[in-house]
Design an enzyme around this catalytic site. Structure first.
Site, PDB file in Angstrom:
ATOM      1  N   ARG A  86      53.985  46.369  42.854  1.00 15.46           N
ATOM      2  CA  ARG A  86      53.300  45.098  42.564  1.00 15.46           C
ATOM      3  C   ARG A  86      54.355  43.988  42.467  1.00 15.46           C
ATOM      4  NH1 ARG A  86      48.823  45.111  38.048  1.00 15.46           N
ATOM      5  NH2 ARG A  86      48.141  43.307  39.261  1.00 15.46           N
ATOM      6  N   GLN A 193      39.456  42.985  32.999  1.00 14.58           N
ATOM      7  CA  GLN A 193      40.342  43.498  31.941  1.00 14.58           C
ATOM      8  C   GLN A 193      39.894  43.019  30.564  1.00 14.58           C
ATOM      9  OE1 GLN A 193      41.377  42.087  34.815  1.00 14.58           O
ATOM     10  NE2 GLN A 193      43.316  42.901  35.526  1.00 14.58           N
ATOM     11  N   ASP A 234      52.816  37.328  33.025  1.00 11.66           N
ATOM     12  CA  ASP A 234      53.395  38.288  33.977  1.00 11.66           C
ATOM     13  C   ASP A 234      54.789  37.882  34.398  1.00 11.66           C
ATOM     14  OD1 ASP A 234      50.305  38.565  34.276  1.00 11.66           O
ATOM     15  OD2 ASP A 234      51.256  40.442  34.876  1.00 11.66           O
ATOM     16  N   LYS A 245      47.267  36.216  34.511  1.00 16.35           N
ATOM     17  CA  LYS A 245      46.024  36.592  35.207  1.00 16.35           C
ATOM     18  C   LYS A 245      45.248  35.382  35.715  1.00 16.35           C
ATOM     19  CE  LYS A 245      44.918  39.802  36.040  1.00 16.35           C
ATOM     20  NZ  LYS A 245      45.251  40.310  37.413  1.00 16.35           N
TER      21      LYS A 245
HETATM   22  O1  MRU Z   1      46.649  42.597  36.973  1.00 18.03           O
HETATM   23  P1  MRU Z   1      47.052  42.992  35.585  1.00 18.03           P
HETATM   24  O2  MRU Z   1      45.955  43.634  34.807  1.00 18.03           O
HETATM   25  O3  MRU Z   1      48.327  43.799  35.579  1.00 18.03           O
HETATM   26  O4  MRU Z   1      47.382  41.609  34.875  1.00 18.03           O
HETATM   27  C1  MRU Z   1      47.750  41.611  33.531  1.00 18.03           C
HETATM   28  C2  MRU Z   1      47.921  40.270  32.950  1.00 18.03           C
HETATM   29  O5  MRU Z   1      47.781  39.262  33.608  1.00 18.03           O
HETATM   30  C3  MRU Z   1      48.394  40.206  31.527  1.00 18.03           C
HETATM   31  O6  MRU Z   1      47.887  39.077  30.897  1.00 18.03           O
HETATM   32  C4  MRU Z   1      49.915  40.154  31.486  1.00 18.03           C
HETATM   33  O7  MRU Z   1      50.464  41.192  32.239  1.00 18.03           O
HETATM   34  C5  MRU Z   1      50.444  40.209  30.111  1.00 18.03           C
HETATM   35  S1  MRU Z   1      50.273  41.796  29.410  1.00 18.03           S
HETATM   36  C6  MRU Z   1      51.034  41.855  27.901  1.00 18.03           C
END
Ligand code: MRU
Length: 343
Positions: A86, A193, A234, A245
């Site tokens: 990713r 999520q 992220d 996200k």
């Molecule tokens: O696509 P994902 O579910 O990996 O995205 C996760 C997020 O955007 C979270 O908000 C981010 O990783 C912070 S997690 C502590």
């Protein structure tokens, strides 16, 4: 405590987050390929959790080597497989770099010693992540008052980390300090999520939580029912622009309009000092079926054009503060963020 990922003698054990909240299934992953696929297919997700999985995947790959022959090339191939899973979460690359550093230090030793050093480093990254989240929680909870209602987006909880969470770590710490906090969870289309994971975590711990669809946030802000926003990240650029996200930017704009503080909780391992601004952050484009289908049920015409960016970038001017394990950074981020790394 919710167990997200663990190193065992058998392999890496992870809860399959795709099945939550209806099924709590733990599976064991025994090769770097299996861990890489688990990251790609969202068995495990959330930036810090992806970092831990990356480290453990590399440790597994090295543990599975039968001989020291071509160990350097083999290590490079293992790291590359994980690197391709990713693109957005900085923690993935940070964890690979940590594993690479240890490998470089021990590569002249016996295979057993290399394997042991890799495992130790991966387990250390896991343990440290929980400690870091507790510190983020402690710094962050000081920004919350009793009886606040907080909006969060996506899942930045125990499931997105080795445990405790970043944004939800702030909630947990506030609750542990006796504050009565209510959580509004955006459901977070398309992967949900918020509804599947954040609501599940809050219910497990009896923290009051109201699930809303993403397009309801402005309505509740207008009614003064949300006093603060806390989200994870992220990747954070050197200037404080925050990739998180998809939909986070929308929430930040709404928060600014309603003069509600918008806080980002994240470890230093999410901050990318080599990326000057958010423009340089790669945004993952995911499978369009995440948008056109829900659990295999088609919800859009077959030929319609579809986009599915997984993240967006919130410009630093909309970010009230960034809460880290080393303290809280505020504007001007170009100065306050690098200063955190000096602490
Ligand atoms: O696509 P994902 O579910 O990996 O995205 C996760 C997020 O955007 C979270 O908000 C981010 O990783 C912070 S997690 C502590």
């Amino acid at each position: 405590m919710i167990r997200t990922i663990e190193w065992t003698d058998d392999g890496v054990v992870m809860i399959d987050q795709r099945l939550l909240p209806t099924e709590e299934v733990y599976n064991t992953y025994r090769s770097v390929e299996e861990v890489a696929e688990a990251i790609e297919t969202m068995v495990i997700r959330g930036a810090p959790a992806i970092g831990v999985a990356a480290a453990m995947g590399i440790a597994l790959g090295v543990a599975n080597l039968a001989s020291k022959e071509n160990v350097e090339e083999n290590f490079a191939a293992i790291a590359l497989r994980i690197q391709k899973t990713r693109p957005t979460a900085r923690n993935l690359f940070w964890a690979i770099e940590r594993m690479e550093k240890v490998f470089q230090k021990v590569q002249d030793r016996s295979l057993e010693e290399i394997q042991s050093a890799m495992t130790t480093e991966a387990v250390t990254i896991h343990r440290e992540d929980i400690e870091i989240n507790r510190k983020i929680g402690e710094h962050g909870q000081q920004l919350l008052s009793d009886k606040m209602t907080l909006l969060t987006h996506c899942n930045a909880g125990a499931l997105a980390t080795a445990g405790y969470g970043t944004a939800l770590g702030v909630v947990r710490a506030a609750v542990e300090n006796g504050k009565k906090i209510q959580v509004f969870a955006n459901e977070t289309r398309p992967f949900l999520q918020g509804s599947r994971l954040t609501a599940w975590e809050m219910m497990k711990e009896d923290i009051p939580c109201t699930l809303i669809t993403d397009n309801m946030a402005g309505y509740f802000m207008q009614l003064n029912q949300i006093q603060v926003v806390v989200v994870g990240a992220d990747r954070i650029a050197r200037n404080g622009d925050v990739a998180n996200k998809i939909g986070t930017y929308t929430v930040a704009v709404l928060a600014r309009e309603h003069q509600i503080p918008f806080y980002v909780a994240a470890p230093l391992s999410t901050i990318d000092l080599d990326t000057p601004t958010g423009e340089g952050i790669p945004i993952e484009q995911r499978n369009i079926q995440e948008v056109t289908e829900i659990k295999g049920q088609v919800i859009a015409p077959a030929s319609v054009s579809v986009a599915n960016p997984a993240f967006d970038v919130t410009p630093n001017r909309l970010v009230s503060a960034i809460i880290t394990e080393k303290g809280v950074a505020t504007d001007p981020y170009g100065e306050s963020i690098p200063a955190l790394f000096e602490k």
